[in-house]
Each structure stands twice: as structure tokens, then as C-alpha cells.
Design a protein around this motif. Structure first.
Motif, PDB file in Angstrom:
ATOM      1  N   GLU A  16       7.121  -0.722   6.701  1.00  0.00           N
ATOM      2  CA  GLU A  16       7.522   0.308   5.746  1.00  0.00           C
ATOM      3  C   GLU A  16       8.815  -0.154   5.095  1.00  0.00           C
ATOM      4  O   GLU A  16       9.820  -0.365   5.785  1.00  0.00           O
ATOM      5  CB  GLU A  16       7.742   1.660   6.414  1.00  0.00           C
ATOM      6  N   GLU A  70       0.844  -1.196   0.000  1.00  0.00           N
ATOM      7  CA  GLU A  70       0.000   0.000   0.000  1.00  0.00           C
ATOM      8  C   GLU A  70       0.875   1.240   0.000  1.00  0.00           C
ATOM      9  O   GLU A  70       2.011   1.213   0.471  1.00  0.00           O
ATOM     10  CB  GLU A  70      -0.906   0.025   1.237  1.00  0.00           C
ATOM     11  N   ASN A  71       0.302   2.320  -0.499  1.00  0.00           N
ATOM     12  CA  ASN A  71       0.963   3.636  -0.437  1.00  0.00           C
ATOM     13  C   ASN A  71       2.357   3.635  -1.051  1.00  0.00           C
ATOM     14  O   ASN A  71       3.239   4.331  -0.570  1.00  0.00           O
ATOM     15  CB  ASN A  71       1.034   4.141   1.008  1.00  0.00           C
ATOM     16  N   GLY A 127       7.115   2.214   0.492  1.00  0.00           N
ATOM     17  CA  GLY A 127       5.761   1.681   0.527  1.00  0.00           C
ATOM     18  C   GLY A 127       5.563   0.790   1.736  1.00  0.00           C
ATOM     19  O   GLY A 127       6.526   0.392   2.388  1.00  0.00           O
ATOM     20  N   ASP A 128       4.314   0.493   2.016  1.00  0.00           N
ATOM     21  CA  ASP A 128       3.967  -0.371   3.143  1.00  0.00           C
ATOM     22  C   ASP A 128       3.703  -1.781   2.632  1.00  0.00           C
ATOM     23  O   ASP A 128       2.725  -2.018   1.922  1.00  0.00           O
ATOM     24  CB  ASP A 128       2.718   0.164   3.853  1.00  0.00           C
ATOM     25  N   LYS A 160       5.225   4.575  -3.552  1.00  0.00           N
ATOM     26  CA  LYS A 160       5.635   5.646  -4.451  1.00  0.00           C
ATOM     27  C   LYS A 160       7.067   5.375  -4.901  1.00  0.00           C
ATOM     28  O   LYS A 160       7.955   5.131  -4.073  1.00  0.00           O
ATOM     29  CB  LYS A 160       5.592   7.006  -3.746  1.00  0.00           C
TER      30      LYS A 160
END
Length: 152
Positions: free
Chosen positions: A128, A93-94, A143-144, A96
């Protein structure tokens, strides 16, 4: 290397940066094998001459997904999770991408445990993951990564 034997030990790491892997060099041969495995032959990755003449980086670059695929290998250098009957790569998730990884660059993973949750016997861990590039300030990505563990 951090050794984790159970949920309680994992939970104690919540909110902590637990380590970095060794440096790993991404050579053109690895990029070419990844292109073959994924059928992604975009010239920016595989055509050295064109990349040097026409590419924005003046070099071939690793596929973004190649760098992501290194997470399990590099994670195992940071943490040894024991007493597990099953481990599942559940998601990311998240994420970049911060910058391209040029051929022959050295990268390493930096990992921080964000959350550890017991879901009725399945342990969900959010880490992370930051891929650092030697001699660069900006990481390749952040990212997670979500792992699910079934401890014995």
C-alpha cells in the motif's frame, strides 16, 4: 530503512507499515520536465500565470502521473531489497487520487506491506503506497503497488 534479503524476511513484514521516505519537493522545473517527457502540457501544470488567475488551486499542480512516477525513487528510501536478480514494477491497483499536489509542495511515501506471495519462485509483493503532502491531512493518493521479485 528496512533491509529485505529473501522471501522469508519479506513475508515477516506482511501486514506491517514499514516506513516513510524523506520529503521530496516538487518544483516547477520538475513539472515542466515531466510535461516535456510525456507531452502533457495542460495549462494547470505549466502556465503559472493562467493557473494563478483561472485555476481552482491558484497555483500550478503536479501531474498525477508525475507523483506516481516518484514511487520507485521514494520506495528505495524505505526498503532495500537485496539478493534480487530482477525486480519488476508489475502494476497498481485500487488507486485513488485524494488531492492535487501544488507546485513547491513536499511529499513523501508511506508504505505498508499488504501481501507477500511465492508464485513458484517469483515473489509477488503488494505494497500500500500512500503519498503524503506536508501539512495536509488528505494524501495525494493511496493505491496498491505490485512488485515482482526474482531472488538469487
Amino acid at each position: 530503512m528496512t533491509v529485505i534479503n529473501n522471501f522469508i524476511e519479506y513475508k515477516a513484514l506482511e501486514g506491517k507499515m514499514i516506513g516513510t521516505s524523506a520529503w521530496h519537493t516538487i518544483h516547477q522545473a520538475q513539472i515542466d520536465r515531466f510535461a516535456e517527457a510525456t507531452l502533457d502540457y495542460q495549462w494547470i501544470h505549466t502556465d503559472k500565470e493562467k493557473a494563478e488567475k483561472e485555476g481552482p488551486f491558484k497555483s500550478t499542480i503536479a501531474h498525477g502521473y508525475l507523483t506516481l512516477s516518484l514511487i520507485p525513487y521514494l520506495w528505495k528510501q524505505i526498503a532495500e531489497v537485496r539478493n534480487v536478480k530482477m525486480e519488476i514494477n508489475y502494476g497498481i491497483e485500487n488507486l485513488k487520487f485524494g488531492q492535487a499536489v501544488l507546485v513547491d509542495s513536499e511529499v513523501r511515501l508511506q508504505a505498508s506491506v499488504k501481501t507477500v506471495t511465492d508464485l513458484r519462485g517469483t515473489v509477488k509483493v503488494v505494497v500500500e503506497a500512500k503519498l503524503l503532502i506536508r501539512d495536509q491531512v488528505k494524501p495525494a493518493y493511496v493505491g496498491d503497488v505490485i512488485f515482482l521479485y526474482h531472488f538469487i
